[in-house]
Scaffold this active site. Structure first.
Site, PDB file in Angstrom:
ATOM      1  N   TYR A 190       0.849  -1.189   0.000  1.00 28.47           N
ATOM      2  CA  TYR A 190       0.000   0.000   0.000  1.00 28.47           C
ATOM      3  C   TYR A 190       0.884   1.237   0.000  1.00 28.47           C
ATOM      4  O   TYR A 190       1.833   1.325   0.778  1.00 28.47           O
ATOM      5  CB  TYR A 190      -0.899   0.007   1.236  1.00 28.47           C
ATOM      6  CG  TYR A 190      -1.662   1.299   1.424  1.00 28.47           C
ATOM      7  CD1 TYR A 190      -2.501   1.779   0.426  1.00 28.47           C
ATOM      8  CD2 TYR A 190      -1.540   2.031   2.604  1.00 28.47           C
ATOM      9  CE1 TYR A 190      -3.205   2.969   0.596  1.00 28.47           C
ATOM     10  CE2 TYR A 190      -2.247   3.224   2.786  1.00 28.47           C
ATOM     11  CZ  TYR A 190      -3.071   3.682   1.773  1.00 28.47           C
ATOM     12  OH  TYR A 190      -3.760   4.854   1.938  1.00 28.47           O
ATOM     13  N   ALA A 196      -6.072   0.557   3.409  1.00 26.54           N
ATOM     14  CA  ALA A 196      -5.526   0.271   2.084  1.00 26.54           C
ATOM     15  C   ALA A 196      -6.589  -0.233   1.116  1.00 26.54           C
ATOM     16  O   ALA A 196      -6.353  -0.284  -0.094  1.00 26.54           O
ATOM     17  CB  ALA A 196      -4.399  -0.761   2.203  1.00 26.54           C
ATOM     18  N   CYS A 202     -11.305   0.809   3.922  1.00 23.74           N
ATOM     19  CA  CYS A 202     -10.580   0.712   5.197  1.00 23.74           C
ATOM     20  C   CYS A 202      -9.365   1.617   5.040  1.00 23.74           C
ATOM     21  O   CYS A 202      -9.508   2.755   4.601  1.00 23.74           O
ATOM     22  CB  CYS A 202     -10.242  -0.732   5.539  1.00 23.74           C
ATOM     23  SG  CYS A 202      -9.551  -1.703   4.175  1.00 23.74           S
TER      24      CYS A 202
END
Length: 441
Positions: A130, A241, A239
């Site tokens: 991420y 990532a 959320c």
């Protein structure tokens, strides 16, 4: 997401600095992100292509936005080309110390992203990464459902509302998740209220914790269904990532209320967004809802101790953030952990004298590039029809019966917005949550 055939136009506007970004030759873009005001935004088209006609300009822009970091070094890293030059001198009112501070902040965020990715890979058993510094990224899974990463600025709200027709933002982040990347959610929430055409809904679920996900999924899906009418726009589920909790919540929603078989929904979602949702948590949550479960005392023991002195376990029902100590079993030389667990499959790892490992003496499962131990908790003796239902629902390829789908819809969404046909005109009134949902842990 890779766009191998996309190139920077030879003269792309740098909106942040009011300058032009000039490339001596076409430069490949390898990652597609959109939306953050802190990064340079470029229109992407083949370098030799003529400019689009006026009627087509809007459609080209809407399909080809790429966001990359605003620092020169980061641009070079993102494009793979160090030959990018800035055209013209910088305006005199741009403070050099401010630019240095921005560069330092970007570097800190990149370090945070790397640290987060390493933690995610260890705890989720994945090779995914991420990059928070690249801004918001997302994928449309259904015509009315998008899964993506966290919003970072109020401008991300505008992007989702105006470009993607999003009417509900469903945030699964906890406060520590936002603090980690120094996100301030209040301006985002305030901008949603200011616009008046998009709702911001929070339902926190703990990161990297399959048991917390399992416990909270039913209530999360009920809240999601109450806030989102498929006939009235798109919902954006995120959320941090957008790789674990968000796709898992979308999967449970598709399985329980939208008529999809779970494994088919999993393949559909993964075909559109590379992610790592906990499908076993959804299977277990389904059994919790339809079969009913009671905790069972489970024991995990280690017989071959050697010279090790400290034994702990991570995973199980506490997630990878906590460690449960093993104790010496009276009358034997074994180290054991006894714990009440709901029926289901639980992954875990041993931490022996501080070293994370797995035991070849216990059942193992492959989780991406990671190997974990697991324990299967079968639960109380069930009537034959419930035992068969539990086995079917916990097995890959298992599906809900028509009666079970009707039962889940009555439990989770007892209003008319999520019938078997979600494409027609439906009642958009917000209904109260079912009473049972407030009793969930």
């Amino acid at each position: 997401m890779a766009y191998p055939n996309c190139f920077l136009a030879s003269r792309a506007p740098c909106r942040r600095l009011g300058q032009w970004q000039v490339a001596s030759s076409p430069c490949r873009i390898s990652v597609c992100h959109s939306g953050s005001r802190r990064y340079l935004t470029f229109q992407v088209r083949a370098a030799a292509s003529p400019p689009p006609a006026a009627d087509d300009a809007a459609s080209v822009a809407s399909k080809s936005i790429v966001t990359i970091p605003s620092s020169t070094s980061a641009v070079a890293a993102a494009t793979g080309d160090t030959g990018i030059a800035r055209g013209g001198a910088m305006d005199s009112d741009i403070d050099a110390s401010g630019a240095a501070a921005a560069e330092s902040g970007a570097s800190d965020t990149e370090a945070k992203s790397e640290e987060y990715s390493e933690d995610m890979q260890k705890k989720m058993g994945t090779t995914l990464t991420y990059h928070h510094e690249l801004g918001i990224n997302y994928n449309r899974i259904l015509p009315d459902l998008i899964v993506g990463s966290c919003l970072q600025t109020p401008e991300d709200v505008d992007l989702l509302a105006e470009k993607e027709n999003v009417r509900t933002i469903f945030c699964l982040q906890e406060d520590p998740d936002m603090a980690y990347f120094k996100l301030d959610i209040e301006p985002i929430q305030a901008h949603c209220k200011e616009r008046g055409d998009i709702k911001h809904v929070r339902f926190p679920i703990r990161d990297f914790d399959p048991f917390d996900l399992r416990r909270k999924l039913p209530k999360a899906v009920t809240r999601l269904a109450r806030e989102h009418n498929p006939a009235n726009g798109t919902i954006y589920i995120h959320c941090t990532a957008g790789l674990g909790r968000a796709p898992a919540t979308a999967l449970a929603y598709m399985f329980w209320l939208r008529g999809y078989q779970l494994d088919a929904a999993y393949e559909l979602l993964r075909g559109k967004r590379m992610c790592s949702p906990r499908i076993e948590a959804i299977r277990s949550a389904t059994v919790d809802l339809l079969v009913g479960t009671e905790p069972v005392l489970a024991t995990i023991g280690v017989s071959r101790i050697g010279t090790a002195t400290d034994f702990k376990i991570a995973g199980l029902d506490v997630g990878w953030h906590q460690q449960l100590p093993l104790e010496r079993e009276e009358g034997t030389s074994r180290m054991v952990l006894r714990r009440l667990l709901q029926p289901g499959r639980y992954a875990y790892k041993f931490i022996i004298d501080g070293n994370w490992t797995y035991s070849a003496d216990h059942p193992t499962l492959q989780d991406g590039n990671n190997i974990n131990n697991y324990i299967e908790v079968m639960g109380r003796t069930l009537p034959e029809h419930l035992a068969l239902a539990q086995e079917r629902l916990l097995t890959a390829g298992g599906d809900l019966t028509v009666e079970e789908r009707d039962e889940l819809r009555a439990l989770l969404c007892p209003w008319s917005t999520h019938g078997s046909d979600v494409s027609g005109d439906q009642n958009s009134a917000v209904a109260p949550q079912p009473e049972w949902i407030d009793k969930l842990p």
